[in-house]
Design an enzyme around this catalytic site. Structure first.
Site, PDB file in Angstrom:
ATOM      1  N   LEU A  85      -0.304  -8.462 -51.114  1.00  8.08           N
ATOM      2  CA  LEU A  85      -1.170  -7.388 -51.604  1.00  8.08           C
ATOM      3  C   LEU A  85      -1.252  -7.494 -53.116  1.00  8.08           C
ATOM      4  CD1 LEU A  85       0.395  -4.753 -49.269  1.00  8.08           C
ATOM      5  CD2 LEU A  85      -2.050  -5.242 -49.331  1.00  8.08           C
ATOM      6  N   HIS A  92      -6.422   1.620 -52.961  1.00  6.51           N
ATOM      7  CA  HIS A  92      -6.263   0.862 -51.712  1.00  6.51           C
ATOM      8  C   HIS A  92      -4.890   0.208 -51.629  1.00  6.51           C
ATOM      9  CE1 HIS A  92      -7.855  -1.646 -48.405  1.00  6.51           C
ATOM     10  NE2 HIS A  92      -8.742  -0.684 -48.318  1.00  6.51           N
ATOM     11  N   PHE A 117      10.600  -8.053 -44.310  1.00  8.73           N
ATOM     12  CA  PHE A 117       9.497  -7.592 -45.152  1.00  8.73           C
ATOM     13  C   PHE A 117       9.040  -8.760 -46.015  1.00  8.73           C
ATOM     14  CE2 PHE A 117       7.691  -5.228 -48.846  1.00  8.73           C
ATOM     15  CZ  PHE A 117       6.659  -4.618 -48.143  1.00  8.73           C
ATOM     16  N   ARG A 131       5.657 -16.315 -57.078  1.00 13.90           N
ATOM     17  CA  ARG A 131       6.570 -16.035 -55.967  1.00 13.90           C
ATOM     18  C   ARG A 131       6.227 -16.797 -54.688  1.00 13.90           C
ATOM     19  NH1 ARG A 131       6.209 -12.513 -59.618  1.00 13.90           N
ATOM     20  NH2 ARG A 131       7.916 -11.132 -60.199  1.00 13.90           N
TER      21      ARG A 131
HETATM   22  C1  DLZ Z   1      -9.045  -4.447 -47.843  1.00 11.78           C
HETATM   23  C2  DLZ Z   1      -7.918  -5.220 -48.444  1.00 11.78           C
HETATM   24  C3  DLZ Z   1      -7.760  -5.276 -49.849  1.00 11.78           C
HETATM   25  C4  DLZ Z   1      -8.660  -4.557 -50.792  1.00 11.78           C
HETATM   26  N1  DLZ Z   1      -6.769  -5.985 -50.393  1.00 11.78           N
HETATM   27  C5  DLZ Z   1      -5.915  -6.649 -49.590  1.00 11.78           C
HETATM   28  C6  DLZ Z   1      -4.848  -7.414 -50.162  1.00 11.78           C
HETATM   29  O1  DLZ Z   1      -4.672  -7.550 -51.371  1.00 11.78           O
HETATM   30  N2  DLZ Z   1      -3.995  -8.026 -49.286  1.00 11.78           N
HETATM   31  C7  DLZ Z   1      -4.130  -7.934 -47.921  1.00 11.78           C
HETATM   32  O2  DLZ Z   1      -3.308  -8.507 -47.201  1.00 11.78           O
HETATM   33  N3  DLZ Z   1      -5.130  -7.242 -47.383  1.00 11.78           N
HETATM   34  C8  DLZ Z   1      -6.027  -6.607 -48.165  1.00 11.78           C
HETATM   35  N4  DLZ Z   1      -7.048  -5.899 -47.626  1.00 11.78           N
HETATM   36  C9  DLZ Z   1      -7.267  -5.962 -46.140  1.00 11.78           C
HETATM   37  C10 DLZ Z   1      -6.432  -4.949 -45.356  1.00 11.78           C
HETATM   38  O3  DLZ Z   1      -5.076  -5.357 -45.274  1.00 11.78           O
HETATM   39  C11 DLZ Z   1      -6.989  -4.832 -43.921  1.00 11.78           C
HETATM   40  O4  DLZ Z   1      -7.096  -6.112 -43.347  1.00 11.78           O
HETATM   41  C12 DLZ Z   1      -8.361  -4.176 -43.869  1.00 11.78           C
HETATM   42  O5  DLZ Z   1      -8.330  -2.927 -44.523  1.00 11.78           O
HETATM   43  C13 DLZ Z   1      -8.827  -3.978 -42.403  1.00 11.78           C
HETATM   44  O6  DLZ Z   1      -7.904  -3.137 -41.707  1.00 11.78           O
END
Ligand code: DLZ
Length: 155
Positions: A85, A92, A117, A131
Site C-alpha cells: 500500500l 484510501h 502480515f 523493502r
Molecule cells: C484502490 C487501491 C489504491 C488506491 N491503492 C492501493 C495500493 O496502494 N495497494 C493495494 O494493494 N491496493 C490498492 N488499491 C486497491 C484495493 O486494495 C482494492 O483492490 C480495491 O479497492 C477493490 O476492492
C-alpha cells in the site's frame, strides 16, 4: 541479517509443510519481488514447490478473504499474504491499511492458522522499493517467520 530478526537455522527441514502465498497485484513490481524472495527462501528451507500454493488477488483489500479461502480449500499450515500500500493524497490508504491488518489478524484467529502480515504500508514508492527490491527484500524473512510459525503450531 537485519538487526532484530531472529536467525533461523538453515538446516531446518520444512519439507512437511504446506504454505499459502497470496499476492496482491497492485504495485506488482514490488509485490512480485517480495513473492519471489519468499519462494526462494522457502525452497532453501526445503519446502517443495508442489507444497507452495500460489494465489493472486487484485489489491491488498482482497488479501484476508483469499487467505481464508486457501486455508479452507488447501489446509495449508500457514499463509503469507503479500501486498504493498502506498499512501496517496486521499484517506484510501488509511482505510485499506486498517481493514487489511484487522482482516488478516481475524482470519488467523478464526481459522487457528498462522497468517503473516506481509503488507508494506509505505509513504512513497522509494520506501517500498527499499523493502522489496535487492538486499532489503523482506520476503526471505517472511518465509522464515512462516516456517517457524507453521512448525510451532503443526500437530
Ligand atoms: C484502490 C487501491 C489504491 C488506491 N491503492 C492501493 C495500493 O496502494 N495497494 C493495494 O494493494 N491496493 C490498492 N488499491 C486497491 C484495493 O486494495 C482494492 O483492490 C480495491 O479497492 C477493490 O476492492
Amino acid at each position: 541479517m537485519k538487526a532484530g530478526m531472529p536467525h533461523l537455522n538453515t538446516t531446518i527441514n520444512a519439507s512437511s509443510l504446506k504454505i499459502g502465498v497470496v499476492t496482491a497485484l497492485w504495485n506488482s513490481e514490488i509485490t512480485h519481488s517480495l513473492r519471489d524472495g519468499v519462494i526462494q527462501r522457502l525452497k532453501e528451507l526445503k519446502v517443495s514447490e508442489s507444497n507452495i500454493i500460489l494465489y493472486e488477488v487484485d489489491g491488498s483489500f482482497e488479501l484476508p478473504l483469499a487467505a481464508q479461502h486457501i486455508i479452507e480449500k488447501y489446509q495449508v499450515d500457514v499463509v503469507i499474504p503479500i501486498g504493498c500500500l502506498i499512501k496517496g493524497s486521499t484517506l484510501h490508504f488509511e482505510y485499506i491499511s486498517e481493514a487489511v491488518s484487522q482482516g488478516i489478524m481475524q482470519v488467523g484467529l478464526q481459522t487457528k492458522t498462522p497468517v503473516l502480515f506481509g503488507v508494506l504500508t509505505c509513504l512513497n514508492e522509494d520506501q517500498a522499493r527499499a523493502r522489496a527490491i535487492g538486499p532489503g527484500n523482506h520476503g526471505p524473512s517472511w518465509a522464515e517467520t512462516a516456517v517457524k510459525q507453521a512448525l510451532s503450531y503443526k500437530s
